[in-house]
Design a protein around this motif. Sequence first.
Motif, mmCIF file in Angstrom:
data_model
loop_
_atom_site.group_PDB
_atom_site.id
_atom_site.type_symbol
_atom_site.label_atom_id
_atom_site.label_comp_id
_atom_site.label_asym_id
_atom_site.label_seq_id
_atom_site.Cartn_x
_atom_site.Cartn_y
_atom_site.Cartn_z
ATOM 1 N N SER A 83 0.935 -1.203 0.096
ATOM 2 C CA SER A 83 0.164 0.019 -0.194
ATOM 3 C C SER A 83 0.722 1.406 -0.117
ATOM 4 C CB SER A 83 -1.210 0.119 1.598
ATOM 5 O OG SER A 83 -1.640 -0.827 1.067
ATOM 6 N N LEU A 84 1.735 1.497 0.863
ATOM 7 C CA LEU A 84 2.907 2.552 0.592
ATOM 8 C C LEU A 84 3.468 2.834 -0.768
ATOM 9 C CD1 LEU A 84 4.611 1.852 4.224
ATOM 10 C CD2 LEU A 84 3.145 3.661 3.111
ATOM 11 N N CYS A 85 3.879 1.638 -1.445
ATOM 12 C CA CYS A 85 4.032 2.226 -2.432
ATOM 13 C C CYS A 85 3.436 1.854 -3.578
ATOM 14 C CB CYS A 85 4.941 -0.060 -2.437
ATOM 15 S SG CYS A 85 6.037 -0.526 -1.974
ATOM 16 N N TYR A 86 1.963 1.445 -3.577
ATOM 17 C CA TYR A 86 1.022 1.677 -4.389
ATOM 18 C C TYR A 86 0.905 3.313 -4.902
ATOM 19 C CZ TYR A 86 -4.042 1.667 -6.060
ATOM 20 O OH TYR A 86 -5.071 2.291 -7.472
ATOM 21 N N GLU A 87 1.246 2.835 -6.874
ATOM 22 C CA GLU A 87 0.969 5.182 -6.993
ATOM 23 C C GLU A 87 2.668 5.715 -6.882
ATOM 24 O OE1 GLU A 87 -3.353 6.100 -6.847
ATOM 25 O OE2 GLU A 87 -3.164 5.042 -8.637
ATOM 26 N N GLY A 88 3.249 4.431 -6.116
ATOM 27 C CA GLY A 88 4.456 5.335 -5.961
ATOM 28 C C GLY A 88 5.764 5.359 -6.909
ATOM 29 N N LYS A 89 5.318 3.451 -6.435
ATOM 30 C CA LYS A 89 6.981 3.051 -6.653
ATOM 31 C C LYS A 89 6.884 1.887 -7.280
ATOM 32 C CE LYS A 89 8.999 4.806 -2.804
ATOM 33 N NZ LYS A 89 10.285 5.940 -3.157
ATOM 34 N N SER A 90 7.715 1.587 -7.832
ATOM 35 C CA SER A 90 7.899 0.080 -8.560
ATOM 36 C C SER A 90 7.745 -0.928 -8.210
ATOM 37 C CB SER A 90 8.636 0.676 -9.602
ATOM 38 O OG SER A 90 8.307 1.030 -11.144
ATOM 39 N N ILE A 91 6.884 -1.941 -8.772
ATOM 40 C CA ILE A 91 7.019 -2.961 -7.697
ATOM 41 C C ILE A 91 6.647 -4.542 -8.355
ATOM 42 C CG2 ILE A 91 5.732 -5.041 -6.348
ATOM 43 C CD1 ILE A 91 3.775 -2.296 -5.216
ATOM 44 N N LEU B 207 -2.386 -4.021 -7.013
ATOM 45 C CA LEU B 207 -1.152 -4.370 -7.288
ATOM 46 C C LEU B 207 -1.107 -4.356 -9.182
ATOM 47 C CD1 LEU B 207 0.271 -7.936 -5.944
ATOM 48 C CD2 LEU B 207 1.143 -5.496 -5.820
ATOM 49 N N ILE B 208 -2.128 -4.833 -9.421
ATOM 50 C CA ILE B 208 -3.363 -4.631 -10.667
ATOM 51 C C ILE B 208 -3.466 -3.713 -11.665
ATOM 52 C CG2 ILE B 208 -3.969 -7.181 -11.264
ATOM 53 C CD1 ILE B 208 -6.788 -6.376 -11.053
ATOM 54 N N HIS B 209 -3.501 -1.961 -11.193
ATOM 55 C CA HIS B 209 -4.305 -1.018 -10.972
ATOM 56 C C HIS B 209 -2.282 -0.471 -11.592
ATOM 57 C CE1 HIS B 209 -5.450 2.858 -9.878
ATOM 58 N NE2 HIS B 209 -6.211 2.881 -10.987
ATOM 59 N N HIS B 210 -2.685 -0.017 -12.789
ATOM 60 C CA HIS B 210 -1.514 0.928 -13.440
ATOM 61 C C HIS B 210 -0.479 0.225 -13.839
ATOM 62 C CE1 HIS B 210 -3.005 4.136 -12.407
ATOM 63 N NE2 HIS B 210 -3.490 4.571 -11.226
ATOM 64 N N SER B 211 -0.693 -1.926 -13.948
ATOM 65 C CA SER B 211 0.448 -2.379 -14.169
ATOM 66 C C SER B 211 0.953 -3.277 -15.377
ATOM 67 C CB SER B 211 0.055 -3.649 -12.827
ATOM 68 O OG SER B 211 -0.815 -4.590 -13.534
ATOM 69 N N GLN B 212 1.365 -4.128 -15.419
ATOM 70 C CA GLN B 212 1.910 -4.762 -16.815
ATOM 71 C C GLN B 212 2.048 -6.417 -16.123
ATOM 72 O OE1 GLN B 212 4.977 -3.291 -19.018
ATOM 73 N NE2 GLN B 212 3.586 -1.958 -20.214
ATOM 74 N N LEU B 213 1.429 -7.503 -16.671
ATOM 75 C CA LEU B 213 1.398 -8.718 -16.609
ATOM 76 C C LEU B 213 2.129 -9.091 -17.379
ATOM 77 C CD1 LEU B 213 -2.317 -9.192 -14.940
ATOM 78 C CD2 LEU B 213 -0.336 -8.881 -13.529
#
Length: 84
Positions: free
Chosen positions: A25-33, A61-67
Amino acid sequence: LLILDELGYIPLHKAGAELLFQVISLCYEGKSIIITTNLSFSQWNHVFVDQILTEAVIDRLIHHSQLLIFNGESFRYKESLLKN
């Protein structure tokens, strides 16, 4: 950058799952995972134990992601066959 390798290899205890959710949650929309896993999303409930927590983690995780889904034999397995 947060890298979670082999997510789901070992199931998390409730407290561990909650802490990992906080980190994600802290990384969400601010850091890459980057996450590697052999599990489909439908199997993640076995990792995070709680269905609601699992859904919240996947949602972030899937919001703004590439799987990237790789099918085929394991690289480690192929390499071990070459050594024999």
